[in-house]
Write a protein that holds these residues in place. Structure first.
Motif, PDB file in Angstrom:
ATOM      1  N   GLN A 233       0.829  -1.213   0.000  1.00  0.00           N
ATOM      2  CA  GLN A 233       0.000   0.000   0.000  1.00  0.00           C
ATOM      3  C   GLN A 233       0.856   1.254   0.000  1.00  0.00           C
ATOM      4  N   LEU A 234       1.824   1.320   0.913  1.00  0.00           N
ATOM      5  CA  LEU A 234       2.662   2.517   0.997  1.00  0.00           C
ATOM      6  C   LEU A 234       3.590   2.621  -0.211  1.00  0.00           C
ATOM      7  N   GLY A 235       4.060   1.468  -0.724  1.00  0.00           N
ATOM      8  CA  GLY A 235       4.886   1.504  -1.923  1.00  0.00           C
ATOM      9  C   GLY A 235       4.120   2.041  -3.118  1.00  0.00           C
ATOM     10  N   VAL A 239       4.892   5.386  -5.363  1.00  0.00           N
ATOM     11  CA  VAL A 239       5.008   5.387  -6.826  1.00  0.00           C
ATOM     12  C   VAL A 239       4.092   6.454  -7.427  1.00  0.00           C
ATOM     13  N   THR A 240       2.893   6.595  -6.913  1.00  0.00           N
ATOM     14  CA  THR A 240       1.942   7.595  -7.423  1.00  0.00           C
ATOM     15  C   THR A 240       2.138   8.973  -6.802  1.00  0.00           C
ATOM     16  N   GLN A 241       3.190   9.133  -5.980  1.00  0.00           N
ATOM     17  CA  GLN A 241       3.583  10.420  -5.384  1.00  0.00           C
ATOM     18  C   GLN A 241       2.544  10.967  -4.403  1.00  0.00           C
ATOM     19  N   GLN A 336      10.661   2.733   1.650  1.00  0.00           N
ATOM     20  CA  GLN A 336      11.916   2.544   0.915  1.00  0.00           C
ATOM     21  C   GLN A 336      11.677   2.049  -0.509  1.00  0.00           C
ATOM     22  N   CYS A 337      10.435   1.888  -0.905  1.00  0.00           N
ATOM     23  CA  CYS A 337      10.100   1.349  -2.223  1.00  0.00           C
ATOM     24  C   CYS A 337      10.605   2.274  -3.326  1.00  0.00           C
ATOM     25  N   GLY A 338      11.020   1.679  -4.438  1.00  0.00           N
ATOM     26  CA  GLY A 338      11.437   2.462  -5.602  1.00  0.00           C
ATOM     27  C   GLY A 338      10.240   3.003  -6.358  1.00  0.00           C
ATOM     28  N   ASN A 339      10.512   3.635  -7.475  1.00  0.00           N
ATOM     29  CA  ASN A 339       9.463   4.311  -8.239  1.00  0.00           C
ATOM     30  C   ASN A 339       9.015   3.503  -9.453  1.00  0.00           C
TER      31      ASN A 339
END
Length: 375
Positions: A233-235, A239-241, A336-339
């Motif tokens: 969810q947080l990742g 990604v969607t800023q 810490q997830c990437g984009n």
């Protein structure tokens, strides 16, 4: 040999590479290693030439093949005659070889020793632990803000997460913990029956579930189910800023997103732990009644005599700590997830691994501390 590529010997010292048909990338072209095999075949040729009389249409696939052959010839100091090739091909090859390759431009495989690899992994785990402890400290500050009534988050979000972490998890917790109780009782029964002490299966299952296994199995289930969901969810929000948008509006993402999840898991895992203890005892009673022919009343009476409030509350306390660990691990990996979309999956996987590893480490520390305290 493929239809596009064949070989001949004009004499013992010259290898003729015959090119035929259309050479297009989409057709899957031969590899230059086929030429290398011919060069190693006795008698080894002293020069190389081409036959392109039957060559049809071509694109960059032909050039890639020829450049590979050229590299082989350069490494072996083998003269090659490019004149039979079409003029366009010769021009492009000359253009490609006009400027020599810059030294160090090509990536080289790096071979590391076992000691170096182990050192890098140790440093990586140390950095991961440092990130986890830093994030845990920030969550503690957010809890302090909650205690004084200054934390900003939506109460409805908290209720939704509580429902997801609590009621929605009953099914999987019921199945797994009941089966764990069955397995513990069966393993104990096989041994205790040899000494005529089958009734002590109730003691074994009751103490194991209330002290450790109830909290441990609940934590592992929630790490795989809820911790991964938090990270995903947080990742996705990163990604969607959406997280950047919260920061721009002056809202702390830690308070708005992380705090409700940590609070929900902190509150729900102890309740699930008590429920898991009951289901584990029920699983043991099932084995006692069907395999050992012990009545349910006798089994439950023996269980009540074996376990103490210290065992129960100790397990509940461990479960609460495990809940914080799982929530913090899941939220940390989400932040810490990437984009990219693949990074969201990697974050979910990392959240599960981190949560389970830290839960097991905490379980070992609790066992050591409780033993020192005599609990």
């Amino acid at each position: 040999m493929s239809d596009e590529l064949s070989f001949a010997r004009s004499d013992n010292s010259t290898l003729v590479v015959r090119l035929a048909g259309d050479w297009h990338l989409r057709h899957g072209l031969p590899e230059p290693d086929l030429v290398l095999k011919q060069l190693d075949t006795a008698p080894k040729p002293a020069r190389l030439t081409f036959d392109a009389t039957r060559l049809g249409d071509w694109d960059s696939g032909l050039l890639t093949f020829l450049m590979g052959v050229s590299e082989i010839c350069h490494k072996r100091n083998l003269p090659a005659d490019w004149s039979p090739l079409p003029e366009g091909v010769r021009g492009l090859i000359q253009l490609a070889e006009a400027v020599p390759e810059k030294t160090g431009a090509r990536a080289e495989a790096v071979h590391t020793s076992l000691i170096e690899a182990l050192g890098r992994e140790a440093i990586s785990y140390a950095r991961g632990l440092d990130d986890f402890l830093r994030f845990l400290g920030e969550v503690a500050i957010a809890f302090a803000m909650l205690a004084v009534g200054k934390a900003r988050f939506r109460r409805v979000d908290l209720m939704i997460v509580i429902q997801d972490c609590g009621a929605n998890a009953f099914g999987i917790v019921t199945l797994v913990t009941f089966l764990v109780g069955v397995i513990l009782a069966f393993m104990g029964a096989v041994q205790l029956q040899q000494f005529g002490a089958a009734i002590y299966v109730a003691d074994l299952v009751g103490i194991a579930m209330s002290r450790d296994m109830g909290a441990m199995m609940t934590a592992i289930i929630m790490a795989g189910r809820t911790g991964a969901a938090f990270a995903a969810q947080l990742g996705s929000m990163k990604v969607t800023q959406e997280i950047d948008a919260l920061t721009t509006m002056g809202i702390s993402p830690l308070e708005f997103l992380v705090l409700p999840r940590v609070v929900a898991l902190f509150l729900m895992i102890p309740l699930l732990c008590v429920y898991a203890d009951c289901l584990g005892v029920a699983g043991g009673a099932f084995v006692g009644a069907t395999m050992l022919h012990i009545s349910i009343a006798t089994y439950l009476r023996e269980t009540a005599h074996a376990i103490t409030l210290t065992d129960i509350f100790g397990g509940v306390f461990k479960a609460a700590v495990y809940g914080i660990i799982i929530a913090v691990a899941g939220c940390l990996r989400g932040f810490q997830c990437g984009n990219s979309s693949s990074a969201v999956g990697d974050a979910a996987t990392a959240a599960v691994v981190t949560g389970i590893v830290y839960v097991i480490v905490a379980c070992g520390m609790f066992a050591f501390i409780f033993n020192i305290l005599g609990l």
